[in-house]
Design a protein around this motif. Sequence first.
Motif, mmCIF file in Angstrom:
data_model
loop_
_atom_site.group_PDB
_atom_site.id
_atom_site.type_symbol
_atom_site.label_atom_id
_atom_site.label_comp_id
_atom_site.label_asym_id
_atom_site.label_seq_id
_atom_site.Cartn_x
_atom_site.Cartn_y
_atom_site.Cartn_z
ATOM 1 N N ILE B 91 0.840 -1.204 0.000
ATOM 2 C CA ILE B 91 0.000 0.000 0.000
ATOM 3 C C ILE B 91 0.873 1.251 0.000
ATOM 4 O O ILE B 91 0.666 2.177 -0.790
ATOM 5 C CB ILE B 91 -0.951 -0.008 1.212
ATOM 6 N N SER B 92 1.912 1.251 0.857
ATOM 7 C CA SER B 92 2.747 2.457 0.883
ATOM 8 C C SER B 92 3.536 2.587 -0.411
ATOM 9 O O SER B 92 3.782 3.699 -0.872
ATOM 10 C CB SER B 92 3.668 2.493 2.098
ATOM 11 N N TYR B 93 3.904 1.438 -1.018
ATOM 12 C CA TYR B 93 4.596 1.513 -2.312
ATOM 13 C C TYR B 93 3.726 2.221 -3.342
ATOM 14 O O TYR B 93 4.173 3.133 -4.037
ATOM 15 C CB TYR B 93 4.977 0.111 -2.792
ATOM 16 N N TRP B 94 2.453 1.815 -3.420
ATOM 17 C CA TRP B 94 1.561 2.452 -4.410
ATOM 18 C C TRP B 94 1.375 3.930 -4.123
ATOM 19 O O TRP B 94 1.428 4.765 -5.013
ATOM 20 C CB TRP B 94 0.213 1.726 -4.435
ATOM 21 N N LEU B 95 1.165 4.231 -2.831
ATOM 22 C CA LEU B 95 0.953 5.635 -2.463
ATOM 23 C C LEU B 95 2.159 6.475 -2.874
ATOM 24 O O LEU B 95 2.028 7.514 -3.523
ATOM 25 C CB LEU B 95 0.720 5.749 -0.960
ATOM 26 N N PHE B 96 3.367 5.979 -2.555
ATOM 27 C CA PHE B 96 4.556 6.783 -2.859
ATOM 28 C C PHE B 96 4.857 6.802 -4.354
ATOM 29 O O PHE B 96 5.440 7.759 -4.852
ATOM 30 C CB PHE B 96 5.753 6.313 -2.032
ATOM 31 N N MET B 97 4.437 5.772 -5.068
ATOM 32 C CA MET B 97 4.568 5.823 -6.535
ATOM 33 C C MET B 97 3.713 6.961 -7.082
ATOM 34 O O MET B 97 4.148 7.719 -7.949
ATOM 35 C CB MET B 97 4.105 4.498 -7.163
ATOM 36 N N GLY B 98 2.492 7.063 -6.575
ATOM 37 C CA GLY B 98 1.609 8.159 -7.004
ATOM 38 C C GLY B 98 2.256 9.501 -6.740
ATOM 39 O O GLY B 98 2.279 10.392 -7.602
ATOM 40 N N ILE B 99 2.838 9.632 -5.547
ATOM 41 C CA ILE B 99 3.498 10.893 -5.186
ATOM 42 C C ILE B 99 4.698 11.139 -6.103
ATOM 43 O O ILE B 99 4.918 12.256 -6.574
ATOM 44 C CB ILE B 99 3.942 10.862 -3.708
ATOM 45 N N ALA B 100 5.465 10.077 -6.395
ATOM 46 C CA ALA B 100 6.653 10.217 -7.249
ATOM 47 C C ALA B 100 6.270 10.749 -8.628
ATOM 48 O O ALA B 100 6.899 11.668 -9.148
ATOM 49 C CB ALA B 100 7.362 8.881 -7.376
ATOM 50 N N VAL B 101 5.220 10.172 -9.211
ATOM 51 C CA VAL B 101 4.789 10.622 -10.534
ATOM 52 C C VAL B 101 4.377 12.087 -10.471
ATOM 53 O O VAL B 101 4.792 12.905 -11.299
ATOM 54 C CB VAL B 101 3.613 9.755 -11.048
ATOM 55 N N TYR B 102 3.610 12.422 -9.446
ATOM 56 C CA TYR B 102 3.115 13.793 -9.334
ATOM 57 C C TYR B 102 4.269 14.788 -9.163
ATOM 58 O O TYR B 102 4.340 15.805 -9.844
ATOM 59 C CB TYR B 102 2.144 13.912 -8.166
ATOM 60 N N ARG B 103 5.199 14.455 -8.247
ATOM 61 C CA ARG B 103 6.289 15.395 -7.960
ATOM 62 C C ARG B 103 7.184 15.581 -9.186
ATOM 63 O O ARG B 103 7.666 16.674 -9.450
ATOM 64 C CB ARG B 103 7.120 14.901 -6.766
ATOM 65 N N THR B 104 7.411 14.500 -9.939
ATOM 66 C CA THR B 104 8.243 14.631 -11.137
ATOM 67 C C THR B 104 7.580 15.562 -12.144
ATOM 68 O O THR B 104 8.247 16.382 -12.774
ATOM 69 C CB THR B 104 8.456 13.263 -11.806
ATOM 70 N N TYR B 105 6.266 15.432 -12.255
ATOM 71 C CA TYR B 105 5.582 16.318 -13.198
ATOM 72 C C TYR B 105 5.715 17.773 -12.769
ATOM 73 O O TYR B 105 5.995 18.649 -13.588
ATOM 74 C CB TYR B 105 4.099 15.932 -13.326
ATOM 75 N N VAL B 106 5.518 18.014 -11.462
ATOM 76 C CA VAL B 106 5.648 19.393 -10.966
ATOM 77 C C VAL B 106 7.051 19.919 -11.239
ATOM 78 O O VAL B 106 7.239 21.076 -11.618
ATOM 79 C CB VAL B 106 5.316 19.470 -9.461
ATOM 80 N N GLU B 107 8.041 19.040 -11.101
ATOM 81 C CA GLU B 107 9.411 19.470 -11.357
ATOM 82 C C GLU B 107 9.587 19.901 -12.814
ATOM 83 O O GLU B 107 10.239 20.898 -13.104
ATOM 84 C CB GLU B 107 10.390 18.342 -11.025
ATOM 85 N N VAL B 108 8.988 19.134 -13.723
ATOM 86 C CA VAL B 108 9.074 19.495 -15.144
ATOM 87 C C VAL B 108 8.437 20.862 -15.371
ATOM 88 O O VAL B 108 8.999 21.722 -16.056
ATOM 89 C CB VAL B 108 8.390 18.418 -16.022
ATOM 90 N N VAL B 109 7.278 21.079 -14.761
ATOM 91 C CA VAL B 109 6.610 22.375 -14.906
ATOM 92 C C VAL B 109 7.500 23.485 -14.365
ATOM 93 O O VAL B 109 7.657 24.531 -14.983
ATOM 94 C CB VAL B 109 5.245 22.367 -14.185
ATOM 95 N N GLN B 110 8.123 23.222 -13.215
ATOM 96 C CA GLN B 110 8.980 24.245 -12.617
ATOM 97 C C GLN B 110 10.200 24.539 -13.482
ATOM 98 O O GLN B 110 10.592 25.676 -13.654
ATOM 99 C CB GLN B 110 9.452 23.788 -11.237
ATOM 100 N N ALA B 111 10.797 23.476 -14.035
ATOM 101 C CA ALA B 111 12.031 23.679 -14.790
ATOM 102 C C ALA B 111 11.768 24.286 -16.162
ATOM 103 O O ALA B 111 12.573 25.061 -16.659
ATOM 104 C CB ALA B 111 12.773 22.352 -14.940
ATOM 105 N N TRP B 112 10.648 23.942 -16.800
ATOM 106 C CA TRP B 112 10.451 24.341 -18.193
ATOM 107 C C TRP B 112 9.502 25.500 -18.400
ATOM 108 O O TRP B 112 9.643 26.254 -19.349
ATOM 109 C CB TRP B 112 9.948 23.152 -19.017
ATOM 110 N N MET B 113 8.483 25.590 -17.537
ATOM 111 C CA MET B 113 7.480 26.614 -17.836
ATOM 112 C C MET B 113 7.438 27.734 -16.797
ATOM 113 O O MET B 113 7.669 28.883 -17.107
ATOM 114 C CB MET B 113 6.103 25.969 -17.976
ATOM 115 N N PHE B 114 7.097 27.388 -15.563
ATOM 116 C CA PHE B 114 6.900 28.417 -14.556
ATOM 117 C C PHE B 114 7.807 28.151 -13.352
ATOM 118 O O PHE B 114 7.416 27.459 -12.425
ATOM 119 C CB PHE B 114 5.441 28.444 -14.103
#
Lengths: 359, 362
Positions: B91-114
């Motif tokens: 359960i914690s693996y799935w939860l943290f996978m969800g967080i990992a995907v989300y945080r990576t996306y936010v990082e892309v937004v931060q680095a490339w757009m805003f």
Amino acid sequence: MRIKMILLTSMMTLFLSSCMNIEPTVLNEINIATAISYDYIDKDHFTSTAVTPYYLPDKRVNNVTFTATSSLSKDVRQRMNQQTDKPIFSGKIEVVLYSKELAKHDLIRMTDTLIRDPSIGNTVYLAVVDGKAQDVLIKQFGNVDKGTYLSNAIEHNIQSGILPKTNLHLFSYAHNSEGMDPFLPIIKPKNGNPIITGVALFDQGKFVYQTKDHENIIFKMLVETSSNKEGFSAKLGENLFASVYNISSKVSYNIPEPMTNSPIMINLKVEAVLREFTGEQPDKKVIRTIEKKMEKELKQRAEKLIVKLQKLEVDPLGVGEQVRTRTRSWNKDEWKSLYPTIPFQVNVNFEILESGAVE
Amino acid sequence: MINKNEQISPFLVFFLVLKVQMGIGVLGFQRIIIKSAGNDSWIAVILAGLLFSIVIWCMLTLLNLHKQNLMGIHTQLFGKVLGGILNIIWISYWLFMGIAVYRTYVEVVQAWMFPQINVLTFSIVFALLIYYTVSGGFQVITGICFLGVIIPSYLILTIFFPLEYTDFRNLLPVWNHSYKEIALATKNMSLSYLGISTLLMYFPLIKQQKKANKWAQLANIITTLSYLLLIIVSIGFYSENQISRYVWATLSFWSIVQVPFVERFEYIGIATWVIFILPNICLFIWAATKGASVLFNVAPNKITMLYLVILIVVSLSLKNRDQINTFLNYMSYTGFYLYTVYIPILLCLSFIMKKKEVMHEN
């Protein structure tokens, strides 16, 4: 309950989206730089000039330039912003110019910021200016936006002129690959009017040589499979000249024993249309002799150019890459010492497809 | 026992598997594998695809043997206490996978757009969207997965733009790396295929479960082919040292795209990417929710809310590239061993148990 939830959600979405701290950049409230130039001052400092177009109500374009001096190019932006009422943005830069003096020191340091900054595209054109880079941007000429003008000038010379394909990505590609050195177009300002004179060759990041007029076409042919609307002419004999155009050329390598100093064969297949001939009616036999002469001429030019490149120890043609992909015993340092000693042999196959509209 | 309204047709497994396999890894997997296998990286992509084909087969054999989800299998094999602990790990693996995907996306937004985007407000809006989808039930998530494949699929056309600058000679000479290097690259590549474990949770919701294998395998093939296409173009487009400098090599493709109506294509691409990663996050959060609600006997919506709070807190506390990278590495390696070691062991164990049962009965 349900309606309350929907209201709450939409309110939150609405208000929160406006607090995301995203800077609005409205087109007429910013300065859009279209070209930037860098000039050498001393080892650590350079002058930078940015040009932004102002579109006036009477359809004229006024190119405004900002100049600042610093040691880091983002610092320069800060200093430029201090001179103007609207902030300068770099998202639409199309051309970046470096003075020859600066290029002689090291361009890699300068291009790093362009690659690092995601707002700058990979298709930006880089060019070396023979003289002061600033001059190309500051002098007002014609009724056009400077950046777009320069970018169009380079673009059409790539498509049908003397320039091989070039941009920021290809510069970085060549610099980072083990068997290749980068090159950039070179521009000379003449009364403020920029003229593309040839190609600047680099040893890694350092400018070493500028191609001469007669080397430009053969350089392009050797670098890539190309088509070229412009032509070139050759002297066939006493008072006998021929010139061809619409040249399409294809280059291929034949390396029987890679990573040794046995000869490397470069095969050049050229097809062209006869444009001008000072002799009599060109029949089959005459055309055959023209072809032969042209072959000889091209072969000579190519071999001379390659010997020159070997002497300079630069490899803009990417011969090293050709060798690297043909051998399992690739060694970068070994190749570096081997390169100047390899004999090159250029075989040209020249074919005249048409002789124009007359017979 | 299972609500008919929650069930899905077997062919939808194709979209569920395809979507969850191709997530945030697509943007920058090239650098990691080219580091060790260079121009032979494409071999590693194929090998990793084969490896996951076997993993999928293992999972489905396991599930078909027990006819229930992973939580049930754990309690059946290990009893309530040990099974419960294993369940919490997953359960914690799935939860943290969800967080990992989300945080990576936010990082892309931060680095490339805003660069200055307020992560907190962005996360709250995004969390609302996730809550809406997850609380809608499994069929809604399947729908989002379907759209998440269909809508961004036009992005595949952008692969034509870099072709102008590619030199496929870079692929030569084939196989000039050692077995060890290729194996390492295969291991690193398999990190981009992770995510398929959610199948262990939604399997009982599939009608005609026998057909699921076919669709899951097909999805795995399509994933492998997409990665293969990307890696081959990347090898031709970049020189080896150059690619090691790009964190998001696929995104850098887009900065070569020139179309008359838009100056910078990345902005369109990154915006589309929301639809690409939303289903992944939702599916992971859903799997974690489902598991926890059975385990602790709490209403799923409350658990989802708690998870979203955790998601926001963790994404805010991961501040820079280094931390995010370390976090991602931990997640990847945990995932890798869960898939390639834990699941085969579980399969063997359940085979042995079944045999014992049969012998007992005789």
